[in-house]
Design a protein around this motif. Structure first.
Motif, PDB file in Angstrom:
ATOM      1  N   GLU A 203       0.825  -1.201   0.000  1.00 40.89           N
ATOM      2  CA  GLU A 203       0.000   0.000   0.000  1.00 40.89           C
ATOM      3  C   GLU A 203       0.870   1.267   0.000  1.00 40.89           C
ATOM      4  OE1 GLU A 203      -3.227   1.067   3.050  1.00 40.89           O
ATOM      5  OE2 GLU A 203      -3.607  -1.025   2.445  1.00 40.89           O
ATOM      6  N   THR A 204       1.923   1.231   0.840  1.00 39.16           N
ATOM      7  CA  THR A 204       2.826   2.392   0.925  1.00 39.16           C
ATOM      8  C   THR A 204       3.455   2.674  -0.433  1.00 39.16           C
ATOM      9  OG1 THR A 204       3.358   1.585   3.119  1.00 39.16           O
ATOM     10  CG2 THR A 204       4.769   3.322   2.250  1.00 39.16           C
ATOM     11  N   SER A 205       3.947   1.615  -1.077  1.00 40.20           N
ATOM     12  CA  SER A 205       4.611   1.816  -2.369  1.00 40.20           C
ATOM     13  C   SER A 205       3.614   2.282  -3.425  1.00 40.20           C
ATOM     14  CB  SER A 205       5.304   0.529  -2.817  1.00 40.20           C
ATOM     15  OG  SER A 205       6.383   0.257  -1.958  1.00 40.20           O
ATOM     16  N   GLN A 206       2.375   1.790  -3.338  1.00 33.51           N
ATOM     17  CA  GLN A 206       1.360   2.255  -4.308  1.00 33.51           C
ATOM     18  C   GLN A 206       1.149   3.753  -4.150  1.00 33.51           C
ATOM     19  OE1 GLN A 206      -2.241  -0.042  -4.445  1.00 33.51           O
ATOM     20  NE2 GLN A 206      -1.148  -1.958  -4.824  1.00 33.51           N
ATOM     21  N   LYS A 211       3.219   9.861  -5.697  1.00 32.66           N
ATOM     22  CA  LYS A 211       3.839  11.083  -5.182  1.00 32.66           C
ATOM     23  C   LYS A 211       5.361  11.099  -5.277  1.00 32.66           C
ATOM     24  CE  LYS A 211       0.062  12.489  -2.450  1.00 32.66           C
ATOM     25  NZ  LYS A 211      -0.778  13.470  -3.052  1.00 32.66           N
ATOM     26  N   ASN A 212       5.997   9.978  -5.014  1.00 32.07           N
ATOM     27  CA  ASN A 212       7.446   9.989  -4.852  1.00 32.07           C
ATOM     28  C   ASN A 212       8.035   8.602  -5.178  1.00 32.07           C
ATOM     29  OD1 ASN A 212       9.980  10.799  -4.156  1.00 32.07           O
ATOM     30  ND2 ASN A 212       9.537  11.238  -2.006  1.00 32.07           N
ATOM     31  N   PRO A 213       7.920   8.182  -6.473  1.00 33.78           N
ATOM     32  CA  PRO A 213       8.294   6.798  -6.832  1.00 33.78           C
ATOM     33  C   PRO A 213       9.763   6.461  -6.523  1.00 33.78           C
ATOM     34  CG  PRO A 213       7.584   8.041  -8.782  1.00 33.78           C
ATOM     35  CD  PRO A 213       7.428   8.946  -7.620  1.00 33.78           C
ATOM     36  N   LEU A 214      10.628   7.483  -6.427  1.00 32.83           N
ATOM     37  CA  LEU A 214      12.041   7.191  -6.130  1.00 32.83           C
ATOM     38  C   LEU A 214      12.190   6.416  -4.827  1.00 32.83           C
ATOM     39  CD1 LEU A 214      13.992  10.484  -6.987  1.00 32.83           C
ATOM     40  CD2 LEU A 214      14.016   8.329  -8.234  1.00 32.83           C
ATOM     41  N   ARG A 215      11.303   6.733  -3.877  1.00 28.99           N
ATOM     42  CA  ARG A 215      11.409   6.088  -2.569  1.00 28.99           C
ATOM     43  C   ARG A 215      11.163   4.585  -2.632  1.00 28.99           C
ATOM     44  NH1 ARG A 215      11.415   8.239   2.143  1.00 28.99           N
ATOM     45  NH2 ARG A 215      12.416   6.261   2.527  1.00 28.99           N
ATOM     46  N   ILE A 216      10.478   4.130  -3.703  1.00 28.55           N
ATOM     47  CA  ILE A 216      10.237   2.685  -3.828  1.00 28.55           C
ATOM     48  C   ILE A 216      11.569   1.952  -4.042  1.00 28.55           C
ATOM     49  CG2 ILE A 216       8.976   0.897  -5.141  1.00 28.55           C
ATOM     50  CD1 ILE A 216       6.892   3.023  -5.811  1.00 28.55           C
ATOM     51  N   GLU A 222      11.298  -7.779   0.312  1.00 29.87           N
ATOM     52  CA  GLU A 222      12.082  -8.592  -0.615  1.00 29.87           C
ATOM     53  C   GLU A 222      11.440  -8.683  -2.008  1.00 29.87           C
ATOM     54  OE1 GLU A 222      13.747 -12.937  -0.119  1.00 29.87           O
ATOM     55  OE2 GLU A 222      14.054 -11.739   1.691  1.00 29.87           O
ATOM     56  N   HIS A 223      10.100  -8.925  -2.048  1.00 24.64           N
ATOM     57  CA  HIS A 223       9.476  -9.097  -3.376  1.00 24.64           C
ATOM     58  C   HIS A 223       9.503  -7.782  -4.160  1.00 24.64           C
ATOM     59  CE1 HIS A 223       5.849  -7.436  -1.477  1.00 24.64           C
ATOM     60  NE2 HIS A 223       5.417  -7.204  -2.708  1.00 24.64           N
ATOM     61  N   GLU A 224       9.494  -6.648  -3.437  1.00 23.55           N
ATOM     62  CA  GLU A 224       9.589  -5.373  -4.141  1.00 23.55           C
ATOM     63  C   GLU A 224      11.023  -5.135  -4.626  1.00 23.55           C
ATOM     64  OE1 GLU A 224       5.915  -2.812  -2.236  1.00 23.55           O
ATOM     65  OE2 GLU A 224       7.941  -2.132  -1.835  1.00 23.55           O
ATOM     66  N   GLN A 225      11.978  -5.585  -3.821  1.00 25.25           N
ATOM     67  CA  GLN A 225      13.382  -5.444  -4.238  1.00 25.25           C
ATOM     68  C   GLN A 225      13.616  -6.205  -5.546  1.00 25.25           C
ATOM     69  OE1 GLN A 225      15.447  -6.738  -0.694  1.00 25.25           O
ATOM     70  NE2 GLN A 225      15.692  -4.652   0.075  1.00 25.25           N
ATOM     71  N   GLU A 226      12.951  -7.374  -5.673  1.00 22.57           N
ATOM     72  CA  GLU A 226      13.099  -8.138  -6.922  1.00 22.57           C
ATOM     73  C   GLU A 226      12.544  -7.369  -8.112  1.00 22.57           C
ATOM     74  OE1 GLU A 226      11.437 -12.085  -6.393  1.00 22.57           O
ATOM     75  OE2 GLU A 226      12.877 -12.397  -4.734  1.00 22.57           O
ATOM     76  N   ILE A 227      11.401  -6.729  -7.905  1.00 22.60           N
ATOM     77  CA  ILE A 227      10.810  -5.929  -8.996  1.00 22.60           C
ATOM     78  C   ILE A 227      11.757  -4.777  -9.365  1.00 22.60           C
ATOM     79  CG2 ILE A 227       8.879  -4.398  -9.620  1.00 22.60           C
ATOM     80  CD1 ILE A 227       7.134  -6.061  -7.665  1.00 22.60           C
ATOM     81  N   VAL A 228      12.289  -4.140  -8.328  1.00 18.77           N
ATOM     82  CA  VAL A 228      13.144  -2.961  -8.513  1.00 18.77           C
ATOM     83  C   VAL A 228      14.448  -3.311  -9.242  1.00 18.77           C
ATOM     84  CG1 VAL A 228      14.619  -1.420  -7.152  1.00 18.77           C
ATOM     85  CG2 VAL A 228      12.183  -1.563  -6.647  1.00 18.77           C
TER      86      VAL A 228
END
Ligand code: HAM
Length: 438
Positions: A203-206, A211-216, A222-228
């Motif tokens: 939810e936070t990343s969405q 507003k501030n996609p850099l923060r993602i 971990e699963h977000e790190q894989e996407i990144v």
């Protein structure tokens, strides 16, 4: 004795003795003093001058400086209103220092301004080990130079502080954010890349995606790190000048023997950064692993209303995390200072003499301990032991009549008779105390 009041969660008291608060050791006031003065010594070696700004500032200064959509401004500020003006307890010191620089026209002093600070900051974060609501930062701001040497000078002083405490288990990560235009183009590309993954994001990343996609990029999930991992890289969007400065900074770091890792996902949590940014981490700190962070922020001055751009770079570091790193490195810090002498009194007249003489000896530069409660000689000697003064004197009627006293060296038990008028000189010589200025 007790009270139902407690210090506010996420804050702590600094006391004469170190103590444990939960799992964390809170250093003694003498240790804080020692660490702060070591930092001041390092600053002096780099000829950096101190500034002290107020603990509270107008909300607008902080919001404009750090950025409206940052975590700090949206959810972590201790804010209050008075007579129609909104204030915040400062969450950091860079924007206040830039305000002071502009307000007092420090550029008129000539050359590059190298400024440091040590003091409390406030962020309403969830408290945990190494993370407080009132914490302390030391940091520097180098204002008026856009040369990579200024950036690397900042990194050099930061490393010198940790080295002064024997800390070497650290990783310096660096990145370049390019110009604001580069960053804007990159943010668009990043958003395009992340959009198809929206449903997989927290939810936070969405929310950050808007507003501030850099923060993602610095997600801890971990699963977000894989996407990144497969996201476009900022470096591909960075202009030639930023890239040249970045290469120059790396060459300077190599020259002075500072190791670093390049981290294309290092974005930092404050909006004012451009070009070279960095973070210093310690694996000994647990989840809150950032010892310090900083970088270049050439646009802050204009965000605060300056008509001219003012190139600037700097870093700030958490004092509490420095203490954790000092503990992990096994570096000893000095014990609280002891008095030079304890003077015990036997009888009313002696008590008055001791009280008076203590003031005279202190004026001569000696640290003198005495009883303030008219206690028995036995209780006074117990107190002398607790205070661990290297010399003790017992003054009674006989000593007053003789005009001299036995000075006892506690370590050897040896006693020497000293006339009252020679007392100050004798104790100073034994304690190797330099004469005081009149
Ligand atoms: P920052 O990364 O937000 O940067 O904070 C710097 C350091 O302050 C962190 O690395 C951490 O050690 C410490 N710190 C931050 N929040 C807390 C907290 N809640 N509890 C304990 N320690 C904390 C800045 O503040 C920028 N002003 C740095 C800078 C100076 N950039 C350019 N010049």
């Amino acid at each position: 004795m007790s009270t139902s009041f407690q210090n506010i969660k996420g804050t702590f008291d600094i006391l004469p003795d170190a103590y444990r608060d939960g799992g964390t050791r809170i250093a003694s006031s003498a240790e804080w003093h020692h660490v702060e003065s070591t930092i001041r010594d390092v600053m002096a070696r780099f000829n950096i001058e101190e500034v002290r700004t107020p603990i509270f500032e107008p909300t607008e200064l902080v919001a404009r400086g750090i950025g409206e959509h940052t975590d700090i401004v949206t959810k972590e500020m201790f804010a209050f209103e008075r007579s129609g003006t909104n204030y915040v307890l400062r969450p950091e010191v860079t924007a206040p220092v830039m305000r002071a620089f502009l307000q007092h026209h420090l550029e008129q002093r000539g050359g590059v301004q190298k400024l440091f600070y040590i003091g409390p900051c406030f962020r309403a974060e969830q408290p945990q080990k190494g993370r407080y609501r009132q914490f302390h930062q030391f940091g520097i701001e180098i204002v008026g130079a856009d040369d990579p040497r200024a950036d690397v000078e900042g990194i050099a002083v930061m490393m010198a502080v940790y080295r002064a405490f024997g800390i070497d288990n650290m990783t310096l990560r660096i990145n370049t954010l390019g110009t604001p235009d580069d960053r804007a183009a990159y943010v668009d590309a990043l958003r395009d890349y992340l959009e198809p993954h929206r449903d997989e994001l927290s939810e936070t990343s969405q929310r950050r995606l808007e507003k501030n996609p850099l923060r993602i990029l610095d997600t801890k999930l971990e699963h977000e790190q894989e996407i990144v991992q497969d996201a476009p890289r900022l470096i591909a969007f960075v202009d030639d000048e930023s890239r040249r400065d970045y290469d120059a900074a790396k060459a300077l770091l190599d020259d002075i023997g500072i190791d670093y890792e390049e981290d294309p996902f290092l974005v930092r949590g404050l909006d004012y950064y451009t070009r070279l940014t960095y973070e210093l981490e310690s694996p000994d700190l647990g989840a809150q692993s950032a010892l310090a962070g900083g970088g270049r922020y050439d646009l802050l001055a204009q965000a605060l209303g300056s008509s001219d751009p003012v190139p600037a770079t700097g870093f700030a570091a958490g004092m509490e995390r420095l203490f954790l790193a000092i503990e992990a490195a096994g570096t000893d810090l000095p014990a609280p200072p002891k008095p030079d002498v304890f003077i015990a009194a036997l009888g009313d007249e002696a008590e008055r003499w001791v009280f008076r003489t203590a003031q005279t000896l202190r004026a001569e530069g000696l640290s003198v301990a005495l009883d303030l409660k008219g206690r028995s000689l036995k209780a006074q000697m117990k107190e002398a032991n607790r205070q661990d003064a290297p010399y003790t004197l017992i003054i009674g009627g006989n000593e007053l009549d003789a005009g001299s006293a036995q000075v006892k060296e506690m370590a050897s038990g040896e006693q020497v008779e000293v006339a009252f008028e020679d007392l100050a000189a004798y104790l100073k010589q034994r304690n190797e105390i330099a004469p005081q200025a009149a």
